[in-house]
Motif scaffolding. Structure first.
Motif, PDB file in Angstrom:
ATOM      1  N   GLY A 195      22.529  23.769   3.205  1.00  0.00           N
ATOM      2  CA  GLY A 195      23.006  23.071   4.400  1.00  0.00           C
ATOM      3  C   GLY A 195      22.541  23.672   5.706  1.00  0.00           C
ATOM      4  N   SER A 196      21.948  24.864   5.667  1.00  0.00           N
ATOM      5  CA  SER A 196      21.462  25.476   6.906  1.00  0.00           C
ATOM      6  C   SER A 196      20.211  24.744   7.384  1.00  0.00           C
ATOM      7  N   ARG A 197      19.942  24.862   8.671  1.00  0.00           N
ATOM      8  CA  ARG A 197      18.799  24.195   9.281  1.00  0.00           C
ATOM      9  C   ARG A 197      17.856  25.239   9.865  1.00  0.00           C
ATOM     10  N   CYS A 198      16.559  24.956   9.785  1.00  0.00           N
ATOM     11  CA  CYS A 198      15.583  25.858  10.393  1.00  0.00           C
ATOM     12  C   CYS A 198      14.429  25.029  10.928  1.00  0.00           C
ATOM     13  N   ASP A 199      13.667  25.637  11.823  1.00  0.00           N
ATOM     14  CA  ASP A 199      12.490  24.971  12.375  1.00  0.00           C
ATOM     15  C   ASP A 199      11.438  24.815  11.280  1.00  0.00           C
ATOM     16  N   TYR A 200      10.648  23.756  11.392  1.00  0.00           N
ATOM     17  CA  TYR A 200       9.518  23.586  10.488  1.00  0.00           C
ATOM     18  C   TYR A 200       8.536  24.718  10.774  1.00  0.00           C
ATOM     19  N   ASP A 201       7.985  25.311   9.730  1.00  0.00           N
ATOM     20  CA  ASP A 201       7.039  26.410   9.878  1.00  0.00           C
ATOM     21  C   ASP A 201       5.846  26.150   8.972  1.00  0.00           C
ATOM     22  N   SER A 202       4.714  25.824   9.589  1.00  0.00           N
ATOM     23  CA  SER A 202       3.537  25.488   8.785  1.00  0.00           C
ATOM     24  C   SER A 202       3.033  26.691   7.987  1.00  0.00           C
ATOM     25  N   SER A 203       3.316  27.907   8.459  1.00  0.00           N
ATOM     26  CA  SER A 203       2.861  29.082   7.701  1.00  0.00           C
ATOM     27  C   SER A 203       3.608  29.196   6.369  1.00  0.00           C
ATOM     28  N   LYS A 204       4.868  28.754   6.319  1.00  0.00           N
ATOM     29  CA  LYS A 204       5.615  28.753   5.056  1.00  0.00           C
ATOM     30  C   LYS A 204       5.024  27.730   4.091  1.00  0.00           C
ATOM     31  N   LEU A 205       4.656  26.579   4.633  1.00  0.00           N
ATOM     32  CA  LEU A 205       4.043  25.545   3.804  1.00  0.00           C
ATOM     33  C   LEU A 205       2.722  26.049   3.240  1.00  0.00           C
ATOM     34  N   ARG A 206       1.905  26.660   4.107  1.00  0.00           N
ATOM     35  CA  ARG A 206       0.612  27.192   3.664  1.00  0.00           C
ATOM     36  C   ARG A 206       0.817  28.279   2.599  1.00  0.00           C
ATOM     37  N   ALA A 207       1.795  29.155   2.814  1.00  0.00           N
ATOM     38  CA  ALA A 207       2.044  30.230   1.847  1.00  0.00           C
ATOM     39  C   ALA A 207       2.440  29.670   0.485  1.00  0.00           C
ATOM     40  N   SER A 208       3.264  28.633   0.463  1.00  0.00           N
ATOM     41  CA  SER A 208       3.665  28.012  -0.801  1.00  0.00           C
ATOM     42  C   SER A 208       2.473  27.401  -1.521  1.00  0.00           C
ATOM     43  N   LEU A 209       1.641  26.702  -0.764  1.00  0.00           N
ATOM     44  CA  LEU A 209       0.451  26.096  -1.370  1.00  0.00           C
ATOM     45  C   LEU A 209      -0.502  27.176  -1.886  1.00  0.00           C
ATOM     46  N   MET A 210      -0.703  28.221  -1.096  1.00  0.00           N
ATOM     47  CA  MET A 210      -1.629  29.279  -1.495  1.00  0.00           C
ATOM     48  C   MET A 210      -1.131  30.008  -2.750  1.00  0.00           C
ATOM     49  N   LEU A 211       0.167  30.187  -2.856  1.00  0.00           N
ATOM     50  CA  LEU A 211       0.730  30.836  -4.045  1.00  0.00           C
ATOM     51  C   LEU A 211       0.484  29.978  -5.287  1.00  0.00           C
TER      52      LEU A 211
ATOM     53  N   ILE B  59       1.495  14.383  25.227  1.00  0.00           N
ATOM     54  CA  ILE B  59       2.216  13.878  24.061  1.00  0.00           C
ATOM     55  C   ILE B  59       3.027  15.028  23.474  1.00  0.00           C
ATOM     56  N   GLU B  60       4.267  14.744  23.152  1.00  0.00           N
ATOM     57  CA  GLU B  60       5.110  15.747  22.528  1.00  0.00           C
ATOM     58  C   GLU B  60       5.337  15.344  21.076  1.00  0.00           C
ATOM     59  N   LEU B  61       4.820  16.163  20.193  1.00  0.00           N
ATOM     60  CA  LEU B  61       5.008  15.930  18.763  1.00  0.00           C
ATOM     61  C   LEU B  61       5.979  16.979  18.255  1.00  0.00           C
ATOM     62  N   ALA B  62       7.146  16.553  17.902  1.00  0.00           N
ATOM     63  CA  ALA B  62       8.171  17.478  17.421  1.00  0.00           C
ATOM     64  C   ALA B  62       8.373  17.283  15.922  1.00  0.00           C
ATOM     65  N   MET B  63       8.119  18.345  15.184  1.00  0.00           N
ATOM     66  CA  MET B  63       8.347  18.297  13.750  1.00  0.00           C
ATOM     67  C   MET B  63       9.855  18.281  13.500  1.00  0.00           C
ATOM     68  N   PRO B  64      10.279  17.631  12.436  1.00  0.00           N
ATOM     69  CA  PRO B  64      11.720  17.601  12.149  1.00  0.00           C
ATOM     70  C   PRO B  64      12.231  18.976  11.714  1.00  0.00           C
ATOM     71  N   TYR B  65      13.514  19.200  11.908  1.00  0.00           N
ATOM     72  CA  TYR B  65      14.151  20.401  11.382  1.00  0.00           C
ATOM     73  C   TYR B  65      14.243  20.260   9.875  1.00  0.00           C
ATOM     74  N   ILE B  66      14.192  21.378   9.189  1.00  0.00           N
ATOM     75  CA  ILE B  66      14.292  21.385   7.738  1.00  0.00           C
ATOM     76  C   ILE B  66      15.731  21.753   7.359  1.00  0.00           C
ATOM     77  N   VAL B  67      16.351  20.892   6.540  1.00  0.00           N
ATOM     78  CA  VAL B  67      17.712  21.147   6.069  1.00  0.00           C
ATOM     79  C   VAL B  67      17.593  21.701   4.655  1.00  0.00           C
ATOM     80  N   LYS B  68      18.002  22.951   4.504  1.00  0.00           N
ATOM     81  CA  LYS B  68      17.889  23.626   3.211  1.00  0.00           C
ATOM     82  C   LYS B  68      18.994  23.176   2.266  1.00  0.00           C
ATOM     83  N   LYS B  69      18.875  23.576   1.001  1.00  0.00           N
ATOM     84  CA  LYS B  69      19.853  23.189  -0.019  1.00  0.00           C
ATOM     85  C   LYS B  69      21.262  23.663   0.311  1.00  0.00           C
TER      86      LYS B  69
END
Length: 161
Positions: free
Chosen positions: A56-72, A44-54
């Motif tokens: 307009g740039s695009r970047c790969d989804y990064d769970s470590s960024k999400l975790r860092a935001s929550l931890m902060l 099974i291939e599970l591909a997270m969506p790309y994140i479109v920033k304010k």
């Protein structure tokens, strides 16, 4: 499936089995042209969506960024690690379930706010203050008033001279 040896398109499946971990299907194949055998795996291939920033740039989804935001936001708050892991799982499930190839960073922020509101009200307000770019105390007050059972007008306090 092309033969990896002679690149012939005509291959035959000889055996199909589920892997020991149960997360893939293993197939033994034989090329009908060169007679060589090879193994393929279906996963099974599970591909997270790309994140479109304010901007307009695009970047790969990064769970470590999400975790860092929550931890902060949850810094020095009484929230267990399993509860944080569960919140991250909920957010990631929602991102995958959206079926979108791209998602706005604002939408990810809203998902984070939803989970923080459920986990810890103080962390929610901390995150919201940065996320929504609060500029004065009144905006904090309005956010805090969301949690009071009956919204009541604040008494005016006298200014100290």
């Amino acid at each position: 499936m092309k033969c990896p040896f002679c690149h012939n398109d005509d291959t035959q499946v000889l055996d199909t089995r589920v892997s020991e971990e149960g997360d893939a299907i293993r197939r033994r194949r034989r090329c009908n042209k060169c007679e060589k055998r090879f193994t393929t795996y279906e996963r099974i291939e599970l591909a997270m969506p790309y994140i479109v920033k304010k901007n307009g740039s695009r970047c790969d989804y990064d769970s470590s960024k999400l975790r860092a935001s929550l931890m902060l936001a949850l810094r020095k708050r009484p929230v267990s690690a399993p509860a944080i892991d569960s919140a991250i799982e909920h957010i990631e499930e929602r991102l995958l379930a959206s079926g979108e190839r791209e998602i706005l960073s604002v939408q990810v922020g809203e998902l984070v706010m939803h989970e923080l509101k459920r986990l810890d009200k103080i962390a929610y307000i901390r995150f919201a203050s940065v996320y929504k770019s609060f500029e004065d105390v009144a905006e904090f007050r309005d956010m805090i008033d969301e949690f009071s059972p009956t919204a009541h007008p604040r008494k005016k306090t006298s200014k100290l001279v």
